[in-house]
Design an enzyme around this catalytic site. Sequence first.
Site, short mmCIF file in Angstrom:
data_model
loop_
_atom_site.label_atom_id
_atom_site.label_comp_id
_atom_site.label_asym_id
_atom_site.label_seq_id
_atom_site.Cartn_x
_atom_site.Cartn_y
_atom_site.Cartn_z
N GLY B 146 1.07 -1.15 -0.14
CA GLY B 146 0.42 0.19 0.16
C GLY B 146 0.91 1.15 0.37
CB CYS B 147 0.14 4.89 -0.79
SG CYS B 147 -1.79 5.42 -0.05
CE1 TYR B 148 -1.10 7.94 4.33
CE2 TYR B 148 -3.15 6.95 4.19
CZ TYR B 148 -2.40 8.41 4.60
OH TYR B 148 -3.30 9.41 4.46
CB THR B 149 1.54 -0.08 4.06
OG1 THR B 149 1.22 -0.84 2.61
CG2 THR B 149 0.57 -0.33 4.79
CB ALA B 151 5.48 6.32 2.93
#
Lengths: 343, 343, 343, 343
Positions: B146-149, B151
Amino acid sequence: MKVSVIGATGYAGAELLRILSNHPEVEVAAITSESHTGTGITEIYPHLAGFYDKKLTSMKDLDQFADSQAVFIGLPHGHAMAIGRPLAEQGIKVIDLGADYRFRDESIYEAWYKVEHTHRNSGAVYGLTELYRQQIRSASIVGNAGCYTTASILALAPLAKSHLIDTKNIVVDAKSGVSGAGRGLSQNVHMAEMSENLKAYSIAGHRHTPEIEQALQEISGQDSLISFTPHLIPMSRGILSTCYATLQEGVKPEDIDQAFHEMYGQEFFIRLLGPGGYPAVKHTRGSNFCDLGWHIDSRTNRVIVVSAIDNLVKGAAGQAVQNFNVMFGFKEDSGLKQVALYP
Amino acid sequence: MKVSVIGATGYAGAELLRILSNHPEVEVAAITSESHTGTGITEIYPHLAGFYDKKLTSMKDLDQFADSQAVFIGLPHGHAMAIGRPLAEQGIKVIDLGADYRFRDESIYEAWYKVEHTHRNSGAVYGLTELYRQQIRSASIVGNAGCYTTASILALAPLAKSHLIDTKNIVVDAKSGVSGAGRGLSQNVHMAEMSENLKAYSIAGHRHTPEIEQALQEISGQDSLISFTPHLIPMSRGILSTCYATLQEGVKPEDIDQAFHEMYGQEFFIRLLGPGGYPAVKHTRGSNFCDLGWHIDSRTNRVIVVSAIDNLVKGAAGQAVQNFNVMFGFKEDSGLKQVALYP
Amino acid sequence: MKVSVIGATGYAGAELLRILSNHPEVEVAAITSESHTGTGITEIYPHLAGFYDKKLTSMKDLDQFADSQAVFIGLPHGHAMAIGRPLAEQGIKVIDLGADYRFRDESIYEAWYKVEHTHRNSGAVYGLTELYRQQIRSASIVGNAGCYTTASILALAPLAKSHLIDTKNIVVDAKSGVSGAGRGLSQNVHMAEMSENLKAYSIAGHRHTPEIEQALQEISGQDSLISFTPHLIPMSRGILSTCYATLQEGVKPEDIDQAFHEMYGQEFFIRLLGPGGYPAVKHTRGSNFCDLGWHIDSRTNRVIVVSAIDNLVKGAAGQAVQNFNVMFGFKEDSGLKQVALYP
Amino acid sequence: MKVSVIGATGYAGAELLRILSNHPEVEVAAITSESHTGTGITEIYPHLAGFYDKKLTSMKDLDQFADSQAVFIGLPHGHAMAIGRPLAEQGIKVIDLGADYRFRDESIYEAWYKVEHTHRNSGAVYGLTELYRQQIRSASIVGNAGCYTTASILALAPLAKSHLIDTKNIVVDAKSGVSGAGRGLSQNVHMAEMSENLKAYSIAGHRHTPEIEQALQEISGQDSLISFTPHLIPMSRGILSTCYATLQEGVKPEDIDQAFHEMYGQEFFIRLLGPGGYPAVKHTRGSNFCDLGWHIDSRTNRVIVVSAIDNLVKGAAGQAVQNFNVMFGFKEDSGLKQVALYP
């Protein structure tokens, strides 16, 4: 009543002029700027046309403040002390929007700001209205709370006071619009580079850190230690502060709710969105409100409090006027009872 | 080589098409959308004109994928499993950009996503390239991170692996542009309301939380527990993740530097800004880079790591292509070696 | 004095509530919304908390307006006529913010809006305060001027009145923030797509065209024909209108200056930046001002006038309150004497 | 092939580096900056890390260009002539992104730019690729077209060439993101002041005016006279140009369509959205496309053409590389075949 504004061309100064134009008890006398002395204020801020028709003067002429009962100071830190002392000695009440009068222990100021404090024992009161109202009433000098600090302290104070959290284990992650960086120019605030951008700065070294710790210590009677990280957000105004604290053993959700309601239940300028509430900075834009919501993360035993303010109003000029109102016995919301500009 | 894109009209799907148009080894075959079947893709995304002249089809027609060696899936969670299984059974490699294939323990998926997992024991590999490259090489199904993950894990992995931090005492405060909320309409993404706005959401309940914990556990061999808070930022793209971890006793600054350099020193898509570095999302805009900087807060004994990515590239379509390149033995930067769009 | 707001959940309605909260002579009685009947207004607009504690009602209950002396209508065009007629018949003054009552010749309304006009000969006065003040004073119904039209007519009226320009050869190129598109959702206003974007729309067909022409004809006594092009700008509020007109033979720069000063010299809400002046929308943000600057292009024999307003204030709710003040003999700036929010 | 970039730290220079990093035939040799000589380019532009590991040099050292076959110049106007002459004399091809080599008649340059032209009769060709491709092929020096001018000329050229419009009665209303103002700092580009702001500037005096007129005259064989007004828009990149022209008698809609298709039907970088089409700058962001749509306003007998480009790509660095490709016989889209970054 006449008041003056020293350092009127910074963003906080201009915002003071906006708010004071709407204050029923106030007439603005002198407005000063060392870098624009002689210039009309509307040449720098055309949005003030129709309200102010004044030229900027130099603050060095102390006589011009003689008929002012209060003077607001919007200078960079380190510059307010020199002018604050003679004003106070003339019996003029001083509200400083910078950092010079915020610290009870001037050596903390000197350690973080790298400036000698030349006006010790001034009797200044810390200007976070909701927490220091009683002392502000009789203060001669008020050191108006900073923008990040206002948002962060208001978020954590009820929990610190009620001993619901470990005040030595707090993370404050704060986000500010670029007006917080001031009117000065830098590549950082060039819109081509800051639009659609986002970054942290001053990690582990921002000067609002000791200010938050000072307040939490006084409120809780316990030591306080926080990690504070500010961020620059691609917008003009507004601060959102996300505060993480570890709960003391046995704290129940209703304890937290109660702490907020006990401390702020009667406060007009603090709006409690309750447990599960999500403040949004735009709901406070141009207003003196601080919106608060809180959340329990039971997996990690933390409480997360989110606060939103307009950095130039409740975080600067608005709170300065609120303090001024308290000092002079005016209605606390005089000049400040305005709905936010939304959308 | 032919590849297809299922769910091509979401932002991640459109970004895949942008990146694949630049990939020297790839020809895009079918592009599907259940809600826009029959429509030309450039009617929905005019910026693709000149590159794609295709109509969207329904994914229900499995035959159209027969000559594709890989299929990218850009569907909402819960929908990839049903199509992923038959594709995998036909020997087509699957890269799912959603959450369905991200969890080693499907019961965690079911607990956080409230959906029954219908494709257990699929052999899917977690698609965070830099950490799972070896397994991705031989994977048939990749559950793209995922995106947040992406980063957040990239920021913390070196510290977790080297046991420099307490993996059970971490705060991740993440900020995302509004494209992260998807193409769907809501008052939240109305520009009149979100411009000059800022807010947190899904506190203590965001579904990327267990994904970060899973990765940190696997890397460190220790339990992990984080408080994760996402925020919506007034910009289109980009994620900044600010990660706070408590240092283990005796950790020295050079240990931290070494951990980052050991893990990422050879990685093209990870740029180490070093101790004291401040990543800015705009430096990664439109690119597959993750920029990292770290800071020690010695007063509080914390390390604070900041990471920046483009949520639609390294946080979605870019990393999907990176994984695809690894799966098929192409140069890992094929189609991805692009400078960010700055300013 | 009691007033009510019909259609209070649109952006213009919410802005009316903001302004009225600051009006010394007014108490808001009913606020209505057909789609949110029964909901508290602060659930939809949390920024109003502290000022309004009302639930939205249905406008169908006419009794609730009985003690209101004036009713503001913020409905989409075509809907104000049905409620405006019974209100007017009860002797309640009506200020409609939509298009229904703007046209002297209802057939023009019907041609451009494709709606039958059901309240002909209502005696409505066109609500552009500075130009129609005399008639507004005694009006029972005011058709408040549109946003683009206010900016454009105020820019051109002095030149049209003094016959300095050819009123049949005018180009108006107008730019508006996205709040002008209303609160409704569309891909157009999705922040991910509209941020850093810019486009024209409704070229040669926007419904504000005949409204501008009507006003210029009445002022000049001559036919008027304009090319009007609106644009969507990546910001929340504000309109900038750039107006190009061909000068009549022999017109001198001082004639132009004189025309502006004669018409607006005494107007508080119109600020003349003079020849060579450049209005900026942010200087009017949240305020009821219209800023004007004009330029002569001697090479092409054109005069170019630029005007800036806040589309929701002078372009909608602010001017509505200004008209209301005129209708009831209050000070014209009651509730409106506010400095713009800058920066 | 080696190429160099003089003036690499401006926005156009940095964009050149971005595009050239993706060009299959090119290696960048020297990059210069007089104000940052000795500094690594990635210190100024961290987004270039991973692609460039060079230090900036001074352009005064001419030897460093000896093995470059082409040099791009990104200096402010008035500075390219001094370096362009010796480079050309050494047989190095020059592509100047500034104004020095744009005018066939240097006296027009001198009149508008207030600078003496010191490199007359240089044989420079005007670098608007689609219109001057034939001459560019054999040019030694190309004066790359300006940003506003590219957007405006491409919009009007087909109509001027086919004599469908009166070339002496044109209004061009253009809107640009703030990167168009350059990297230099001013209050104008301070994000706190420019965000949510909008204004016109340089009315009746912008230096792109004579450049547009020169091109329209050459194309049409008739005199040209335009009113050109640029605006600053709250976004980083992008230009939208709205062009108003009066139709010659008897012109039919299909004549207009035909003119556009004849001139641009085979052009990859010009996308015709057709009659009724609405270009949006975001569809061109980061790409070399110019999108065009046209509309007939039969009431006023005008045609309104709207064009959108990325000011730093098709309006500067992208077109420079396109011209370079033409000059050296590379595929015209080499390094430029990139999808826009949307959303």
